[in-house]
Every structure is written in C-alpha cells, then in structure tokens.
Design a protein around this motif. Sequence first.
Motif, mmCIF file in Angstrom:
data_model
loop_
_atom_site.group_PDB
_atom_site.id
_atom_site.type_symbol
_atom_site.label_atom_id
_atom_site.label_comp_id
_atom_site.label_asym_id
_atom_site.label_seq_id
_atom_site.Cartn_x
_atom_site.Cartn_y
_atom_site.Cartn_z
ATOM 1 N N LYS A 7 0.856 -1.195 0.000
ATOM 2 C CA LYS A 7 0.000 0.000 0.000
ATOM 3 C C LYS A 7 0.884 1.234 0.000
ATOM 4 O O LYS A 7 1.828 1.340 0.798
ATOM 5 C CB LYS A 7 -0.917 0.000 1.219
ATOM 6 C CG LYS A 7 -1.792 1.262 1.335
ATOM 7 C CD LYS A 7 -1.189 2.279 2.278
ATOM 8 C CE LYS A 7 -1.997 3.568 2.336
ATOM 9 N NZ LYS A 7 -1.432 4.538 3.300
ATOM 10 N N TYR A 8 0.596 2.167 -0.893
ATOM 11 C CA TYR A 8 1.361 3.410 -0.981
ATOM 12 C C TYR A 8 0.456 4.581 -0.596
ATOM 13 O O TYR A 8 -0.612 4.777 -1.173
ATOM 14 C CB TYR A 8 1.896 3.604 -2.402
ATOM 15 C CG TYR A 8 2.985 2.621 -2.758
ATOM 16 C CD1 TYR A 8 4.322 2.885 -2.465
ATOM 17 C CD2 TYR A 8 2.673 1.407 -3.363
ATOM 18 C CE1 TYR A 8 5.321 1.974 -2.776
ATOM 19 C CE2 TYR A 8 3.665 0.487 -3.684
ATOM 20 C CZ TYR A 8 4.988 0.778 -3.378
ATOM 21 O OH TYR A 8 5.976 -0.142 -3.686
ATOM 22 N N THR A 157 -7.901 -1.420 3.572
ATOM 23 C CA THR A 157 -8.069 -2.110 2.298
ATOM 24 C C THR A 157 -6.929 -3.098 2.067
ATOM 25 O O THR A 157 -7.146 -4.253 1.685
ATOM 26 C CB THR A 157 -8.119 -1.102 1.132
ATOM 27 O OG1 THR A 157 -9.185 -0.184 1.342
ATOM 28 C CG2 THR A 157 -8.315 -1.818 -0.191
ATOM 29 N N ALA A 158 -5.696 -2.653 2.287
ATOM 30 C CA ALA A 158 -4.526 -3.496 2.047
ATOM 31 C C ALA A 158 -4.516 -4.700 2.975
ATOM 32 O O ALA A 158 -4.249 -5.835 2.546
ATOM 33 C CB ALA A 158 -3.247 -2.673 2.229
ATOM 34 N N CYS A 170 2.067 -7.964 3.951
ATOM 35 C CA CYS A 170 1.357 -6.712 3.671
ATOM 36 C C CYS A 170 2.272 -5.570 4.075
ATOM 37 O O CYS A 170 2.580 -5.398 5.261
ATOM 38 C CB CYS A 170 0.045 -6.645 4.452
ATOM 39 S SG CYS A 170 -0.890 -5.103 4.215
ATOM 40 N N GLU A 171 2.735 -4.819 3.092
ATOM 41 C CA GLU A 171 3.618 -3.694 3.344
ATOM 42 C C GLU A 171 2.827 -2.389 3.266
ATOM 43 O O GLU A 171 2.126 -2.140 2.289
ATOM 44 C CB GLU A 171 4.753 -3.650 2.321
ATOM 45 C CG GLU A 171 5.699 -4.825 2.393
ATOM 46 C CD GLU A 171 6.874 -4.696 1.445
ATOM 47 O OE1 GLU A 171 7.865 -5.420 1.632
ATOM 48 O OE2 GLU A 171 6.798 -3.861 0.500
ATOM 49 N N ILE A 172 2.953 -1.577 4.312
ATOM 50 C CA ILE A 172 2.377 -0.239 4.316
ATOM 51 C C ILE A 172 3.530 0.729 4.097
ATOM 52 O O ILE A 172 4.369 0.921 4.980
ATOM 53 C CB ILE A 172 1.650 0.071 5.641
ATOM 54 C CG1 ILE A 172 0.585 -0.969 5.942
ATOM 55 C CG2 ILE A 172 1.065 1.477 5.602
ATOM 56 C CD1 ILE A 172 -0.556 -1.019 4.960
ATOM 57 N N LEU A 173 3.610 1.296 2.903
ATOM 58 C CA LEU A 173 4.733 2.159 2.539
ATOM 59 C C LEU A 173 4.300 3.616 2.606
ATOM 60 O O LEU A 173 3.299 4.017 2.017
ATOM 61 C CB LEU A 173 5.231 1.797 1.138
ATOM 62 C CG LEU A 173 5.866 0.402 1.100
ATOM 63 C CD1 LEU A 173 5.092 -0.513 0.166
ATOM 64 C CD2 LEU A 173 7.321 0.484 0.700
ATOM 65 N N SER A 232 8.620 4.353 1.620
ATOM 66 C CA SER A 232 8.655 4.160 0.173
ATOM 67 C C SER A 232 9.833 4.903 -0.457
ATOM 68 O O SER A 232 10.071 4.789 -1.658
ATOM 69 C CB SER A 232 7.350 4.652 -0.459
ATOM 70 O OG SER A 232 7.216 6.051 -0.289
ATOM 71 N N PHE A 233 10.575 5.657 0.359
ATOM 72 C CA PHE A 233 11.678 6.471 -0.151
ATOM 73 C C PHE A 233 13.029 5.773 -0.022
ATOM 74 O O PHE A 233 14.024 6.260 -0.539
ATOM 75 C CB PHE A 233 11.716 7.817 0.576
ATOM 76 C CG PHE A 233 10.519 8.685 0.306
ATOM 77 C CD1 PHE A 233 10.580 9.715 -0.615
ATOM 78 C CD2 PHE A 233 9.321 8.471 0.974
ATOM 79 C CE1 PHE A 233 9.477 10.520 -0.876
ATOM 80 C CE2 PHE A 233 8.212 9.266 0.720
ATOM 81 C CZ PHE A 233 8.289 10.283 -0.201
#
Length: 322
Positions: A7-8, A157-158, A170-173, A232-233
């Motif tokens: 998830k982004y 949602t993710a 499940c990655e939360i980015l 995410s960076f």
Amino acid sequence: MSILVQKYGGTSVADPTRISAVADRVRDTRAAGYDLVVVVSAMGHTTDQLLGLAAEITINPPPRELDMLLTAGERITMALLAMALHERGVPAVSYTGSQAGILTDSSHGGARITRITGERVRESLSEGKVVIVAGFQGVDPERREVTTLGRGGSDTTAVELAAALGAEGCEILTDVSGVFTADPRIVPDARKLESISYADMLALADAGAMVLKSHSVESARDRGVVVHVRSSFTDDPGTLVTDDASDAPLVGIAHDGGTITLVGPGVAGLVDRASSLLGAHGITHGPLVADAGKVALEVGPEHCESAVRCLHAGLVGLEVGQ
C-alpha cells in the motif's frame, strides 16, 4: 509465486515523479518473484482538496454524493500508476474498490468491509499482471452504492486484501521509516522499533500516533496479517506489526494535545518514576491513569513536547525490573 500486498500512501504518490518512483519499486519487487497487489491512496492532499470543493458548494453535502466525490482521488492514482507500469513494460490493471470485490456495509463516510470476493484480482494475478486497487473505498452490495472507509481506509483495504488473498505479507509504505518510540520530530533520538505487537500498536494509534489508524491495526490483529510499516523512499527495513509482545516495560510514547500516553506491557510499574521525572523538570501534570498496557496523563499543551522528551529520555530502554 507468493502474493505480496503493498500500500502506498498519499505522500508516496504525491506527484508524477513520485508515482514513477513507485512504479520502479513495484517493477523491481515483481522481478524479485512476487505476484503483486498494490493499493493506492489519493495523490498528496487530493482528498482534502476535494473536501474543500464540496465545502464551497454546501456546508451539508449529502453523504452519498460526498463518497462519489472522494473516491475520485484514488481512481486518479491507480490509473496513473498503471500507465507508469505499462511504460516500463510491466503488465498491470487498475480496479476500483467495487471492481475488486470489496464489499462493505451501507455506512457512507465510515463503512466497514464485510467481505472481499476478489475474483477479478485473482484472475488478473493468474495472467501475470500487477493488480492496482483503489484504497479507501468499496461497494454496498445490497444497494449497489459506492462507500468510503474513512481516514486510514487504504491501510484497511490493504490488510483485508492480504487476508482474503492469503498473501505472504502486507507492506504499508509511507514517508516514515517505521514505528518509533516517540514522534521523531519531537524526540530526534527516538528509536525505530524492529517489531511491535498489535496491542501496543493499537494503543499508540488510539493515543495519537499517526503511523497507522486503529481500524487497520484491528483488522490485522483479527485476520492474523503481519504488517510491515516502511518507507517508500528507501529500501531499509521498517517495523513489523505482529502478535509478539515486547519484553520492554515501555514500548513507546504518544501524545495528542496535552494528553501523553505511555504504552507497553510494564508501564503500570513506571508511574512513580514518570511522576518523579516530570517533577524534576518542573512540569506539572494531572493524575497518571493506568489501564491495560498504557498510562495516560495530562500536562499543559505548552509543556507537552518537553514532557515527551523528558519521559522518553528517562524511561525508554529500561529493562524489566529496573
């Protein structure tokens, strides 16, 4: 291949440059051997801008129409990311919440997911495509109405998609590199946690920590989904949210206005020490109220940040029995 859900958040897809960077990351993750489902938020402050537009029209927008308006933000992001992936030679397809089979109750503005069918998602994965899903939204199957899940809904949602698809992870980015022992903007030497329990993460979220919203943590706990909160960076590992409890008495400190909350399995035993630390720094406070896994206290809003720094310096890193 194993399924991975990523998830982004809004800052991660804030503009075309950031969407291109996300596309590179998705391409590289897919090349590492994963079937990918990518959940996206609206770009930057799009949701707030849409709310502003509604406010210019009426002070009392009909909830149904507001949901129709707000879900446009995620649809923009999902389509742009799909285009960016196609540009990189990666087959991809974007779906709205309803197209992905995200079924909810009938509450506009704060719906809860009741079930995810996911037929089109599974079919597209079997065809080798990256599946991009608009977060924050679903559909009420009884009335066939679009619904939104409220703030933090893309995280939920993710998590729910990961559970429904039997995903490996499940990655939360986002724009932070994990969960910290305190807000690093206030406490520069706050420590990034390698892992945190669902219970402690939920307590921090309820107390004002902004990394994850409470409902997404509850969903992860109830579905047994391990969540990896990371930036995410960078490619650095973040924080795993799991069922494993910490050995430290104090896991983290959160604040909301003038309320400070100490979270951890042994914080009830730190009440006297916390009061002494604040007193030594000349910070007055209200009663320290202990609950299961947390202790809350009130200080004047003007003393909140200094109190957080004081408590962090004196309490974080203590071992059991100290």
